[in-house]
Design a protein around this motif. Structure first.
Motif, PDB file in Angstrom:
ATOM      1  N   GLY A 203       0.718  -1.195   0.065  1.00  0.00           N
ATOM      2  CA  GLY A 203       0.037   0.023   0.082  1.00  0.00           C
ATOM      3  C   GLY A 203       0.920   1.257  -0.149  1.00  0.00           C
ATOM      4  N   ILE A 204       2.064   1.362   0.189  1.00  0.00           N
ATOM      5  CA  ILE A 204       2.882   2.501   0.349  1.00  0.00           C
ATOM      6  C   ILE A 204       2.943   3.142  -0.924  1.00  0.00           C
ATOM      7  N   VAL A 205       3.373   2.511  -1.957  1.00  0.00           N
ATOM      8  CA  VAL A 205       3.742   3.269  -3.207  1.00  0.00           C
ATOM      9  C   VAL A 205       2.334   3.637  -3.643  1.00  0.00           C
ATOM     10  N   PRO A 206       1.039   2.926  -3.875  1.00  0.00           N
ATOM     11  CA  PRO A 206       0.000   3.551  -4.154  1.00  0.00           C
ATOM     12  C   PRO A 206      -0.571   4.785  -3.407  1.00  0.00           C
ATOM     13  N   GLY A 207      -0.371   4.714  -2.219  1.00  0.00           N
ATOM     14  CA  GLY A 207      -0.822   5.775  -1.267  1.00  0.00           C
ATOM     15  C   GLY A 207       0.063   7.053  -1.533  1.00  0.00           C
ATOM     16  N   LEU A 208       1.392   6.859  -1.868  1.00  0.00           N
ATOM     17  CA  LEU A 208       2.162   7.927  -2.140  1.00  0.00           C
ATOM     18  C   LEU A 208       1.898   8.476  -3.364  1.00  0.00           C
ATOM     19  N   MET A 209       1.436   7.885  -4.277  1.00  0.00           N
ATOM     20  CA  MET A 209       1.022   8.328  -5.455  1.00  0.00           C
ATOM     21  C   MET A 209      -0.242   9.163  -5.760  1.00  0.00           C
ATOM     22  N   ILE A 210      -1.116   8.590  -4.781  1.00  0.00           N
ATOM     23  CA  ILE A 210      -2.324   9.626  -4.459  1.00  0.00           C
ATOM     24  C   ILE A 210      -2.021  11.094  -3.968  1.00  0.00           C
ATOM     25  N   SER A 211      -1.186  10.981  -2.857  1.00  0.00           N
ATOM     26  CA  SER A 211      -0.625  12.263  -2.461  1.00  0.00           C
ATOM     27  C   SER A 211       0.129  13.152  -3.432  1.00  0.00           C
ATOM     28  N   ALA A 212       0.961  12.200  -4.124  1.00  0.00           N
ATOM     29  CA  ALA A 212       1.569  13.129  -5.107  1.00  0.00           C
ATOM     30  C   ALA A 212       0.644  13.834  -6.314  1.00  0.00           C
ATOM     31  N   ALA A 213      -0.354  13.035  -6.637  1.00  0.00           N
ATOM     32  CA  ALA A 213      -1.412  13.729  -7.603  1.00  0.00           C
ATOM     33  C   ALA A 213      -2.014  14.742  -6.852  1.00  0.00           C
ATOM     34  N   MET A 214      -2.227  14.690  -5.546  1.00  0.00           N
ATOM     35  CA  MET A 214      -2.917  15.867  -4.953  1.00  0.00           C
ATOM     36  C   MET A 214      -2.017  17.130  -4.822  1.00  0.00           C
ATOM     37  N   LEU A 215      -0.860  16.663  -4.629  1.00  0.00           N
ATOM     38  CA  LEU A 215       0.258  17.828  -4.690  1.00  0.00           C
ATOM     39  C   LEU A 215       0.392  18.549  -5.868  1.00  0.00           C
ATOM     40  N   GLY A 216       0.344  17.858  -7.045  1.00  0.00           N
ATOM     41  CA  GLY A 216       0.470  18.203  -8.425  1.00  0.00           C
ATOM     42  C   GLY A 216      -0.698  19.214  -8.553  1.00  0.00           C
ATOM     43  N   TYR A 217      -2.074  18.758  -8.299  1.00  0.00           N
ATOM     44  CA  TYR A 217      -3.303  19.429  -8.450  1.00  0.00           C
ATOM     45  C   TYR A 217      -3.099  20.686  -7.707  1.00  0.00           C
TER      46      TYR A 217
ATOM     47  N   LEU B   1     -11.012  13.944  -8.088  1.00  0.00           N
ATOM     48  CA  LEU B   1     -11.253  12.604  -8.347  1.00  0.00           C
ATOM     49  C   LEU B   1     -10.846  11.990  -9.650  1.00  0.00           C
ATOM     50  N   ALA B   2     -10.811  12.760 -10.574  1.00  0.00           N
ATOM     51  CA  ALA B   2     -10.214  12.455 -12.020  1.00  0.00           C
ATOM     52  C   ALA B   2      -8.971  12.091 -11.954  1.00  0.00           C
ATOM     53  N   LEU B   3      -8.092  12.841 -11.204  1.00  0.00           N
ATOM     54  CA  LEU B   3      -6.616  12.628 -10.915  1.00  0.00           C
ATOM     55  C   LEU B   3      -6.491  11.248 -10.394  1.00  0.00           C
ATOM     56  N   GLN B   4      -7.263  10.970  -9.232  1.00  0.00           N
ATOM     57  CA  GLN B   4      -7.135   9.660  -8.578  1.00  0.00           C
ATOM     58  C   GLN B   4      -7.650   8.664  -9.305  1.00  0.00           C
ATOM     59  N   LEU B   5      -8.584   8.741 -10.170  1.00  0.00           N
ATOM     60  CA  LEU B   5      -8.848   7.600 -11.322  1.00  0.00           C
ATOM     61  C   LEU B   5      -7.691   7.270 -11.961  1.00  0.00           C
ATOM     62  N   GLY B   6      -6.999   8.265 -12.403  1.00  0.00           N
ATOM     63  CA  GLY B   6      -5.731   7.968 -13.359  1.00  0.00           C
ATOM     64  C   GLY B   6      -4.837   7.437 -12.664  1.00  0.00           C
ATOM     65  N   VAL B   7      -4.645   7.790 -11.372  1.00  0.00           N
ATOM     66  CA  VAL B   7      -3.702   6.604 -10.205  1.00  0.00           C
ATOM     67  C   VAL B   7      -4.139   5.531 -10.130  1.00  0.00           C
ATOM     68  N   LEU B   8      -5.488   5.258 -10.049  1.00  0.00           N
ATOM     69  CA  LEU B   8      -6.170   4.001  -9.978  1.00  0.00           C
ATOM     70  C   LEU B   8      -6.034   3.201 -11.523  1.00  0.00           C
ATOM     71  N   ALA B   9      -5.926   3.704 -12.388  1.00  0.00           N
ATOM     72  CA  ALA B   9      -5.537   3.073 -13.772  1.00  0.00           C
ATOM     73  C   ALA B   9      -4.312   2.623 -13.914  1.00  0.00           C
ATOM     74  N   LEU B  10      -3.171   3.570 -13.321  1.00  0.00           N
ATOM     75  CA  LEU B  10      -1.767   3.064 -13.256  1.00  0.00           C
ATOM     76  C   LEU B  10      -1.827   1.864 -12.495  1.00  0.00           C
ATOM     77  N   ILE B  11      -2.452   1.833 -11.445  1.00  0.00           N
ATOM     78  CA  ILE B  11      -2.177   0.651 -10.333  1.00  0.00           C
ATOM     79  C   ILE B  11      -2.684  -0.640 -10.806  1.00  0.00           C
TER      80      ILE B  11
END
Length: 428
Positions: A174-188, A401-411
């Motif tokens: 869970g560490i990498v996916p969790g950090l990816m979500i946080s990184a997406a929110m930082l970018g937004y 939410l759209a960005l987080q769906l993008g992260v979900l697609a990558l996962i």
């Protein structure tokens, strides 16, 4: 027929607003009676569902989170995060995301993150001129990493439903996916800050201030490291780790931060007991519900149907994503895992999908439901704190939410994002 009664009853009770534990229990009892099975079996399955040693980790992890979050811990993490980004444009938005990410490694709960440091950060952002709806939406979007970054009660329960994964492996995965979500929110937040001209939160800190804030935050940030490293090294099991976390939290609260006193403990323990009772009730009735699923051979029939469609592993994962994104809107991640894991995990195994990868896809999916309107429990919490309407928050949450769906697609399409770190660490 019986399966129709089971699922129809569950949907009907949820639509009427019946709490999930009672909806599961009454739907199961109704299906048992319609099948002509002795209803005493429901009682037996309720008890059997709680007869599991790993479940002892739940009250201890909850108590550790209560001990660590009492007092000034949120302010310590907030000050630490603001040292890095508080002086930049949109600094309080960055501070919000980083603080909640750090806090996720302690609480393991999205709602705790939103109602704890999230409440403090929303108030600070409002005073600094950020739109209240934006502050509420950003806090909710950042908070979903709570059950994804270890420790996570949802992951413990998933591991109990699927023998193909272990608690340690899910914690690390869970560490990498969790950090990816946080990184997406930082970018937004970076994009929104420039577009909407959000200001910085003061001058850059001195090296001395940064070192002092970092030194003070180290004990709090060490809790998730202690759990993962200790379990990985074989020093203790995940269940034993929860007890060690309690003693570590006591030490930090009473000796390091000195914000915890003995008179505070009865209230913290009582609050933990209420939360534990609510979670264990859901687990018990979910066990009876899962047994009824097996009795009606629903997993086997669904598996045969899926195989008859000739879906590839990717096609199956896409179908699961669509289903869980809709399912997660109406049900919380914890009961959601208990309901869907016994059905979907065997299907994924039949298609040779890595069980760790599939578990992370399921958990991230269900957590996204917490910020997806119209139900969106996290948005309801942060909206109450910010005193804004759900419609206003919804407008702000959709791009996040759209960005987080993008992260979900990558996962979903890149299993290595879930399995790479556990494989690297040798987490079995």
């Amino acid at each position: 027929m019986t399966a129709g009664v089971l699922f129809g009853g569950l949907v009907a009770f949820l639509a009427l607003g019946v709490p999930i534990a009672f909806a599961l229990g009454v739907a199961t009892l109704t299906a048992v009676l319609s099948a002509g099975v002795n209803p005493i079996v429901v009682t037996q399955k309720l008890v059997a569902g709680l007869d599991s040693f790993p479940l002892m980790a739940i009250p201890f992890f909850l108590l550790a989170a209560e001990l660590m979050t009492s007092g000034a811990l949120a302010e310590v993490l907030l000050r630490f995060a603001s040292m890095f980004v508080g002086h930049k444009r949109g600094g309080l938005g960055y501070t919000n995301i980083l603080t909640i990410t750090f806090f996720s490694g302690i609480s393991g709960s999205a709602l705790a993150d939103a109602a704890g440091p999230g409440a403090l950060l929303i108030r600070m952002m409002r005073r600094s001129g950020y739109p209240p709806a934006y502050a509420a939406a950003l806090t909710a979007a950042a908070s979903i990493v709570g059950p994804i970054i270890p420790p996570s009660i949802v992951m413990i329960l998933y591991a109990l439903q699927d023998e193909g994964v272990s608690v340690l492996r899910l914690f690390v995965a869970g560490i990498v996916p969790g950090l990816m979500i946080s990184a997406a929110m930082l970018g937004y937040n970076m994009w929104a800050s420039r577009r909407r001209d959000f200001r910085s939160d003061g001058p850059a800190p001195t090296w001395g201030d940064a070192l002092r804030a970092g030194w003070r935050a180290i004990p709090a940030l060490m809790l998730p490291v202690l759990i993962v490293v200790g379990v990985h090294s074989g020093a203790f099991t995940p269940t034993e780790a929860s007890v060690i976390a309690v003693f570590y939290a006591l030490f930090c609260g009473m000796v390091v931060y000195r914000t915890l006193t003995w008179p505070m403990l009865p209230q913290l323990i009582a609050r933990t007991a209420f939360m534990t009772a609510a979670i264990l009730l859901i687990i018990a009735v979910s066990s009876a519900f899962a047994w009824m699923l097996t009795y009606t051979q629903t997993p086997q029939m669904l598996s045969a149907w899926i195989q008859g469609l000739g879906l590839s592993p990717i096609g199956f994962l896409l179908a699961v994503n669509v289903f869980l994104l809709a399912f997660g809107i109406f049900i919380e991640p914890l009961p959601g895992v208990l309901v869907v894991a016994p059905i979907l995990a065997p299907m994924a195994a039949a298609l040779n999908i890595d069980p760790t990868h599939f578990a992370i896809v399921v958990i991230v999916n269900l957590n996204l439901g917490m910020i997806t309107p119209p139900v969106a429990s996290l948005l309801a919490v942060t909206g109450m704190i910010a005193n804004v309407r759900m419609a206003d928050i919804s407008r702000e949450i959709y791009p996040m939410l759209a960005l987080q769906l993008g992260v979900l697609a990558l996962i979903t399409f890149l299993p290595v994002l879930s399995t790479g770190l556990p494989d690297l660490m040798g987490a079995k």
